[in-house]
Design a protein around this motif. Sequence first.
Motif, PDB file in Angstrom:
ATOM      1  N   MET A  27     -55.856   9.394  48.245  1.00 53.43           N
ATOM      2  CA  MET A  27     -56.743   9.898  49.304  1.00 53.43           C
ATOM      3  C   MET A  27     -57.963   8.987  49.434  1.00 53.43           C
ATOM      4  O   MET A  27     -58.645   8.731  48.444  1.00 53.43           O
ATOM      5  CB  MET A  27     -57.209  11.325  48.954  1.00 53.43           C
ATOM      6  CG  MET A  27     -58.129  11.953  49.994  1.00 53.43           C
ATOM      7  SD  MET A  27     -58.751  13.571  49.460  1.00 53.43           S
ATOM      8  CE  MET A  27     -57.231  14.498  49.329  1.00 53.43           C
TER       9      MET A  27
ATOM     10  N   ASP B 108     -63.311  22.343  49.551  1.00 47.21           N
ATOM     11  CA  ASP B 108     -63.000  20.956  49.896  1.00 47.21           C
ATOM     12  C   ASP B 108     -64.236  20.063  49.746  1.00 47.21           C
ATOM     13  O   ASP B 108     -64.150  18.947  49.225  1.00 47.21           O
ATOM     14  CB  ASP B 108     -62.472  20.882  51.333  1.00 47.21           C
ATOM     15  CG  ASP B 108     -62.119  19.457  51.729  1.00 47.21           C
ATOM     16  OD1 ASP B 108     -61.152  18.910  51.179  1.00 47.21           O
ATOM     17  OD2 ASP B 108     -62.835  18.884  52.581  1.00 47.21           O
TER      18      ASP B 108
ATOM     19  N   ASN C 159     -64.095  17.049  47.011  1.00 49.97           N
ATOM     20  CA  ASN C 159     -63.795  15.743  47.599  1.00 49.97           C
ATOM     21  C   ASN C 159     -65.004  14.977  48.135  1.00 49.97           C
ATOM     22  O   ASN C 159     -64.886  13.786  48.425  1.00 49.97           O
ATOM     23  CB  ASN C 159     -62.772  15.915  48.726  1.00 49.97           C
ATOM     24  CG  ASN C 159     -61.433  16.382  48.217  1.00 49.97           C
ATOM     25  OD1 ASN C 159     -60.890  15.819  47.265  1.00 49.97           O
ATOM     26  ND2 ASN C 159     -60.899  17.441  48.820  1.00 49.97           N
TER      27      ASN C 159
ATOM     28  N   ASN D  54     -69.234   7.180  48.743  1.00 48.94           N
ATOM     29  CA  ASN D  54     -67.924   7.811  48.587  1.00 48.94           C
ATOM     30  C   ASN D  54     -67.174   7.239  47.387  1.00 48.94           C
ATOM     31  O   ASN D  54     -67.663   6.338  46.689  1.00 48.94           O
ATOM     32  CB  ASN D  54     -67.112   7.733  49.886  1.00 48.94           C
ATOM     33  CG  ASN D  54     -66.643   6.323  50.241  1.00 48.94           C
ATOM     34  OD1 ASN D  54     -66.651   5.409  49.410  1.00 48.94           O
ATOM     35  ND2 ASN D  54     -66.226   6.142  51.487  1.00 48.94           N
TER      36      ASN D  54
ATOM     37  N   ARG E 267     -58.404  18.581  41.819  1.00 51.78           N
ATOM     38  CA  ARG E 267     -59.190  17.490  41.220  1.00 51.78           C
ATOM     39  C   ARG E 267     -58.313  16.285  40.928  1.00 51.78           C
ATOM     40  O   ARG E 267     -58.672  15.141  41.237  1.00 51.78           O
ATOM     41  CB  ARG E 267     -59.851  17.974  39.926  1.00 51.78           C
ATOM     42  CG  ARG E 267     -60.631  16.884  39.176  1.00 51.78           C
ATOM     43  CD  ARG E 267     -60.879  17.247  37.734  1.00 51.78           C
ATOM     44  NE  ARG E 267     -59.627  17.367  36.979  1.00 51.78           N
ATOM     45  CZ  ARG E 267     -59.546  17.854  35.748  1.00 51.78           C
ATOM     46  NH1 ARG E 267     -60.641  18.287  35.132  1.00 51.78           N
ATOM     47  NH2 ARG E 267     -58.382  17.929  35.130  1.00 51.78           N
TER      48      ARG E 267
ATOM     49  N   ARG F  36     -57.347  14.089  43.798  1.00 52.57           N
ATOM     50  CA  ARG F  36     -58.419  13.299  44.392  1.00 52.57           C
ATOM     51  C   ARG F  36     -58.340  11.867  43.874  1.00 52.57           C
ATOM     52  O   ARG F  36     -57.999  11.622  42.720  1.00 52.57           O
ATOM     53  CB  ARG F  36     -59.766  13.928  43.992  1.00 52.57           C
ATOM     54  CG  ARG F  36     -61.000  13.245  44.542  1.00 52.57           C
ATOM     55  CD  ARG F  36     -62.248  13.967  44.005  1.00 52.57           C
ATOM     56  NE  ARG F  36     -62.371  13.819  42.570  1.00 52.57           N
ATOM     57  CZ  ARG F  36     -62.963  14.709  41.768  1.00 52.57           C
ATOM     58  NH1 ARG F  36     -63.456  15.825  42.248  1.00 52.57           N
ATOM     59  NH2 ARG F  36     -63.041  14.489  40.476  1.00 52.57           N
TER      60      ARG F  36
ATOM     61  N   ARG G 169     -62.672   7.777  41.048  1.00 50.02           N
ATOM     62  CA  ARG G 169     -63.929   7.178  41.505  1.00 50.02           C
ATOM     63  C   ARG G 169     -63.972   5.717  41.108  1.00 50.02           C
ATOM     64  O   ARG G 169     -63.759   5.362  39.949  1.00 50.02           O
ATOM     65  CB  ARG G 169     -65.093   7.949  40.898  1.00 50.02           C
ATOM     66  CG  ARG G 169     -66.466   7.428  41.284  1.00 50.02           C
ATOM     67  CD  ARG G 169     -67.563   8.213  40.579  1.00 50.02           C
ATOM     68  NE  ARG G 169     -67.830   9.481  41.214  1.00 50.02           N
ATOM     69  CZ  ARG G 169     -68.562  10.442  40.651  1.00 50.02           C
ATOM     70  NH1 ARG G 169     -69.062  10.274  39.445  1.00 50.02           N
ATOM     71  NH2 ARG G 169     -68.776  11.573  41.289  1.00 50.02           N
TER      72      ARG G 169
END
Length: 355
Positions: free
Chosen positions: A1, A29, A33, A222, A300, A303, A306
Amino acid sequence: MPGFQHVPILDWRLYELGRKSEFISQLRDALINVGFMYLQHPPVRPGLIEEVKQLLPRLFELPKEEKERLKMANSPHFLGYSALGDELTKGKVDQREQFDFGTPYECIWKKGDPEYLKLWGPAQWPSEELLPGFRNIYTTYLTQVEKLSETFIRLVSEALGLSPDALDVFFDRPMSSMQHRSKVVKYPPSGNSQQGVGPHTDSGFLTFLLQGSPHRGLQAQNLDGEWIDVPPIEDTLVINLGKGLEFVTQKIAIATTHRVLSPQQGSGDRYSVPFFQIIRQDVKLADVPLSFPLDIIDLRDARASRGAYDSVNYAEYPSLPSGEVSLIGRIKSHPDVAERHYPELFRQYFPNDTK
């Protein structure tokens, strides 16, 4: 994603009109996210918000002598006035002028107590003669946002598959017996530095931000490391998650790194008013494990991981009481206050300072 490309808008009227499940779904959400959201039509009296906005420029027009009287260095609670360039983020000077305030609280610290108990104490307020009505209007605003924060953290708990009271353990009761924090910040146009405030995450659980002027400048990072604009939208507060909430939710809810760019020359001053929901000073977050439903954990895990991001603050949460974590953050940001009121900690974190 892929990482988010815009910050979602949640309409509080959904909750007020009985469409709670729809609101909770959107909140879930945003928590998992994005870590940032707008709250449209917040339950804060609109006329009050406008009164606060009108007072912001006048607060910074106070005479130099009054600002000196209110200087943060006078307060062991890190409350008061900070001149342009007085605060550091990641060791770099922030181009902002600000006043730090708090909800009403009398300091209970006494000799022998943990140093972090000094953090909570009375705010320094401008004189009524110089700025009539400011204290009453601003404390009324803080009271209403504090009440919203109590309701909202329970909705966060439900959105993450927990009971509404699952996060109560992290707060003193009643919540009004604690001290929550707020700032009034002025970002002047700067030709020398874009850093209004550098990349960082907030502490605690939730931040509720009133953008007090039409300027852009706030950006959230992000999961791909891109900076996404969070421009002012009428009749909204911006809510972002703190590092404490990220930790206790096992990174299900994410504390998103954010920054503020200085306004462009000729555009005027940018104003903002963040309210920080604080958690119990004595709680060590690692000592309060929470158990989440598998479907929430799956969200989670689905997702994207990071990537590199530009904030590393509040890494001490796993091992120290939250009050001590907050104190360390303040020491690093305000060495002048630390040197005066916390000399041992000042020497620990600024060993090369030769003043």
